[in-house]
Design a protein around this motif. Structure first.
Motif, PDB file in Angstrom:
ATOM      1  N   ALA A 114      32.710   4.837 -48.956  1.00 54.31           N
ATOM      2  CA  ALA A 114      33.600   3.674 -49.004  1.00 54.31           C
ATOM      3  C   ALA A 114      33.830   3.150 -50.423  1.00 54.31           C
ATOM      4  CB  ALA A 114      33.020   2.552 -48.137  1.00 54.31           C
ATOM      5  N   CYS A 115      33.279   3.822 -51.431  1.00 49.79           N
ATOM      6  CA  CYS A 115      33.392   3.372 -52.817  1.00 49.79           C
ATOM      7  C   CYS A 115      34.857   3.076 -53.173  1.00 49.79           C
ATOM      8  CB  CYS A 115      32.836   4.442 -53.762  1.00 49.79           C
ATOM      9  SG  CYS A 115      32.939   3.990 -55.503  1.00 49.79           S
ATOM     10  N   LYS A 116      35.080   1.901 -53.737  1.00 51.83           N
ATOM     11  CA  LYS A 116      36.438   1.499 -54.094  1.00 51.83           C
ATOM     12  C   LYS A 116      36.430   0.925 -55.515  1.00 51.83           C
ATOM     13  CE  LYS A 116      40.396  -1.248 -52.684  1.00 51.83           C
ATOM     14  NZ  LYS A 116      40.886  -2.308 -51.814  1.00 51.83           N
ATOM     15  N   PRO A 117      36.592   1.801 -56.526  1.00 49.09           N
ATOM     16  CA  PRO A 117      36.663   1.296 -57.892  1.00 49.09           C
ATOM     17  C   PRO A 117      38.029   0.661 -58.149  1.00 49.09           C
ATOM     18  CG  PRO A 117      37.077   3.635 -57.906  1.00 49.09           C
ATOM     19  CD  PRO A 117      36.730   3.251 -56.473  1.00 49.09           C
ATOM     20  N   LEU A 118      38.155   0.060 -59.299  1.00 47.49           N
ATOM     21  CA  LEU A 118      39.433  -0.528 -59.670  1.00 47.49           C
ATOM     22  C   LEU A 118      40.451   0.562 -59.996  1.00 47.49           C
ATOM     23  CD1 LEU A 118      38.179  -3.354 -62.048  1.00 47.49           C
ATOM     24  CD2 LEU A 118      38.957  -3.576 -59.693  1.00 47.49           C
ATOM     25  N   PRO A 119      41.707   0.334 -59.667  1.00 44.24           N
ATOM     26  CA  PRO A 119      42.743   1.244 -60.151  1.00 44.24           C
ATOM     27  C   PRO A 119      42.987   0.945 -61.637  1.00 44.24           C
ATOM     28  CG  PRO A 119      43.753  -0.584 -58.982  1.00 44.24           C
ATOM     29  CD  PRO A 119      42.256  -0.750 -58.852  1.00 44.24           C
ATOM     30  N   THR A 120      43.680   1.827 -62.308  1.00 43.90           N
ATOM     31  CA  THR A 120      44.062   1.578 -63.699  1.00 43.90           C
ATOM     32  C   THR A 120      45.567   1.303 -63.737  1.00 43.90           C
ATOM     33  OG1 THR A 120      44.718   3.813 -64.376  1.00 43.90           O
ATOM     34  CG2 THR A 120      42.336   3.323 -64.341  1.00 43.90           C
ATOM     35  N   LYS A 121      46.110   1.116 -64.926  1.00 43.92           N
ATOM     36  CA  LYS A 121      47.561   0.956 -65.056  1.00 43.92           C
ATOM     37  C   LYS A 121      48.300   2.207 -64.590  1.00 43.92           C
ATOM     38  CE  LYS A 121      47.592  -2.121 -69.066  1.00 43.92           C
ATOM     39  NZ  LYS A 121      47.927  -2.193 -70.508  1.00 43.92           N
ATOM     40  N   TYR A 122      47.614   3.354 -64.638  1.00 43.78           N
ATOM     41  CA  TYR A 122      48.274   4.631 -64.406  1.00 43.78           C
ATOM     42  C   TYR A 122      47.719   5.433 -63.233  1.00 43.78           C
ATOM     43  CZ  TYR A 122      49.337   3.282 -69.162  1.00 43.78           C
ATOM     44  OH  TYR A 122      49.722   2.564 -70.262  1.00 43.78           O
ATOM     45  N   LEU A 123      46.549   5.056 -62.734  1.00 42.21           N
ATOM     46  CA  LEU A 123      45.874   5.848 -61.710  1.00 42.21           C
ATOM     47  C   LEU A 123      45.400   4.976 -60.556  1.00 42.21           C
ATOM     48  CD1 LEU A 123      43.626   7.871 -64.176  1.00 42.21           C
ATOM     49  CD2 LEU A 123      45.707   8.693 -63.060  1.00 42.21           C
ATOM     50  N   SER A 124      45.426   5.547 -59.373  1.00 44.51           N
ATOM     51  CA  SER A 124      44.890   4.850 -58.204  1.00 44.51           C
ATOM     52  C   SER A 124      43.363   4.934 -58.204  1.00 44.51           C
ATOM     53  CB  SER A 124      45.436   5.494 -56.920  1.00 44.51           C
ATOM     54  OG  SER A 124      44.890   6.797 -56.771  1.00 44.51           O
ATOM     55  N   SER A 125      42.737   4.122 -57.381  1.00 48.06           N
ATOM     56  CA  SER A 125      41.282   4.193 -57.209  1.00 48.06           C
ATOM     57  C   SER A 125      40.861   5.597 -56.796  1.00 48.06           C
ATOM     58  CB  SER A 125      40.817   3.207 -56.127  1.00 48.06           C
ATOM     59  OG  SER A 125      41.044   1.892 -56.521  1.00 48.06           O
ATOM     60  N   ARG A 126      41.616   6.190 -55.910  1.00 40.27           N
ATOM     61  CA  ARG A 126      41.302   7.534 -55.423  1.00 40.27           C
ATOM     62  C   ARG A 126      41.339   8.562 -56.559  1.00 40.27           C
ATOM     63  NH1 ARG A 126      41.778  10.043 -50.205  1.00 40.27           N
ATOM     64  NH2 ARG A 126      41.900  12.295 -50.471  1.00 40.27           N
ATOM     65  N   GLU A 127      42.344   8.464 -57.431  1.00 41.70           N
ATOM     66  CA  GLU A 127      42.446   9.406 -58.548  1.00 41.70           C
ATOM     67  C   GLU A 127      41.270   9.257 -59.512  1.00 41.70           C
ATOM     68  OE1 GLU A 127      47.082  10.188 -59.457  1.00 41.70           O
ATOM     69  OE2 GLU A 127      46.493   8.063 -59.429  1.00 41.70           O
ATOM     70  N   VAL A 128      40.840   8.028 -59.729  1.00 43.80           N
ATOM     71  CA  VAL A 128      39.676   7.791 -60.589  1.00 43.80           C
ATOM     72  C   VAL A 128      38.434   8.436 -59.969  1.00 43.80           C
ATOM     73  CG1 VAL A 128      38.134   6.011 -61.528  1.00 43.80           C
ATOM     74  CG2 VAL A 128      40.617   5.681 -61.615  1.00 43.80           C
ATOM     75  N   LEU A 129      38.223   8.227 -58.672  1.00 41.15           N
ATOM     76  CA  LEU A 129      37.068   8.821 -57.992  1.00 41.15           C
ATOM     77  C   LEU A 129      37.115  10.347 -57.993  1.00 41.15           C
ATOM     78  CD1 LEU A 129      36.494   6.567 -54.863  1.00 41.15           C
ATOM     79  CD2 LEU A 129      35.018   6.833 -56.849  1.00 41.15           C
ATOM     80  N   GLU A 130      38.279  10.893 -57.751  1.00 38.89           N
ATOM     81  CA  GLU A 130      38.402  12.354 -57.746  1.00 38.89           C
ATOM     82  C   GLU A 130      38.044  12.926 -59.115  1.00 38.89           C
ATOM     83  OE1 GLU A 130      42.409  12.935 -56.365  1.00 38.89           O
ATOM     84  OE2 GLU A 130      41.803  12.823 -54.253  1.00 38.89           O
ATOM     85  N   PHE A 131      38.518  12.275 -60.176  1.00 37.50           N
ATOM     86  CA  PHE A 131      38.191  12.763 -61.518  1.00 37.50           C
ATOM     87  C   PHE A 131      36.699  12.620 -61.789  1.00 37.50           C
ATOM     88  CE2 PHE A 131      37.607  13.051 -65.969  1.00 37.50           C
ATOM     89  CZ  PHE A 131      38.573  13.945 -66.398  1.00 37.50           C
ATOM     90  N   ARG A 132      36.135  11.473 -61.423  1.00 40.48           N
ATOM     91  CA  ARG A 132      34.701  11.262 -61.637  1.00 40.48           C
ATOM     92  C   ARG A 132      33.874  12.352 -60.956  1.00 40.48           C
ATOM     93  NH1 ARG A 132      31.621   7.267 -58.041  1.00 40.48           N
ATOM     94  NH2 ARG A 132      32.072   9.035 -56.710  1.00 40.48           N
ATOM     95  N   ASP A 133      34.236  12.670 -59.720  1.00 41.44           N
ATOM     96  CA  ASP A 133      33.493  13.686 -58.977  1.00 41.44           C
ATOM     97  C   ASP A 133      33.658  15.071 -59.593  1.00 41.44           C
ATOM     98  OD1 ASP A 133      32.646  11.674 -57.314  1.00 41.44           O
ATOM     99  OD2 ASP A 133      33.977  12.207 -55.658  1.00 41.44           O
ATOM    100  N   ARG A 134      34.867  15.404 -60.026  1.00 43.14           N
ATOM    101  CA  ARG A 134      35.066  16.699 -60.696  1.00 43.14           C
ATOM    102  C   ARG A 134      34.307  16.740 -62.015  1.00 43.14           C
ATOM    103  NH1 ARG A 134      40.521  15.883 -59.179  1.00 43.14           N
ATOM    104  NH2 ARG A 134      41.078  15.543 -61.346  1.00 43.14           N
ATOM    105  N   ALA A 135      34.314  15.632 -62.753  1.00 45.25           N
ATOM    106  CA  ALA A 135      33.601  15.575 -64.036  1.00 45.25           C
ATOM    107  C   ALA A 135      32.109  15.812 -63.823  1.00 45.25           C
ATOM    108  CB  ALA A 135      33.844  14.236 -64.722  1.00 45.25           C
TER     109      ALA A 135
END
Length: 175
Positions: A114-135
């Motif tokens: 259920a983790c819900k980080p903040l979105p950025t000016k350019y990315l959704s919360s989901r995109e941030v999480l997906e990148f974090r997990d790939r990183a």
């Protein structure tokens, strides 16, 4: 080291100097120098990296991953930016964008489904999480990192890291 210190954890946060300066931190060159000085003292480095600052995009997040791979801490934590209750950021977000905040406490847990980080000016919360997990997977499956772990802590530690990441190896994506 003489005082018994074996590990130091640092909040390197970002690999983008503009983001670092905006949050009141020194640049990434200083982060690299700090890690190097720590190792020269015989102390292991723990590194903390955050994805999802307000001006973050895929390029700046890649810079953060690149910083992690350059510093190559003996252990790295990859987090997404969260507005935790009680923080200044939480108060700002609650006033301006309450819909960005998690609906339940589990939404504040970095590794909860259920983790819900903040979105950025350019990315959704989901995109941030997906990148974090790939990183996370890129870092912990990097051959240089695994060789370092084996040299520093032994074959058992390297095997533990491989076990930790084995479920992701098949779907590992290029970040």
């Amino acid at each position: 080291r003489a005082a018994g210190i074996r590990w130091l954890g640092y909040g390197f946060e970002s690999g983008n100097d503009d983001i670092l300066h905006k949050i009141g931190k020194r640049g990434s060159a200083e982060s690299i120098a700090t890690a190097n000085m720590t190792r020269l003292a015989g102390i292991h480095v723990g590194g903390n990296f955050i994805f999802g600052f307000e001006d973050e995009n895929h390029e700046t997040m890649r810079q953060t991953l690149d910083l992690a791979l350059t510093i190559m801490p003996e252990w790295a934590n990859f987090h997404s930016l969260m507005a935790y209750p009680g923080s200044r950021l939480y108060r700002e977000v609650k006033d301006k964008h309450p819909e960005w905040l998690p609906a339940s406490w589990s939404g504040y847990s970095q590794y909860s489904p259920a983790c819900k980080p903040l979105p950025t000016k350019y990315l959704s919360s989901r995109e941030v999480l997906e990148f974090r997990d790939r990183a996370f997977n890129v870092y912990f499956t990097d051959g240089r990192y695994l060789d370092k772990v084996e040299k520093t802590f032994g074959a058992g530690a390297k095997e533990h890291i491989r076990e930790m990441t084995k479920f992701e190896l098949e779907r590992k994506k290029t970040v």
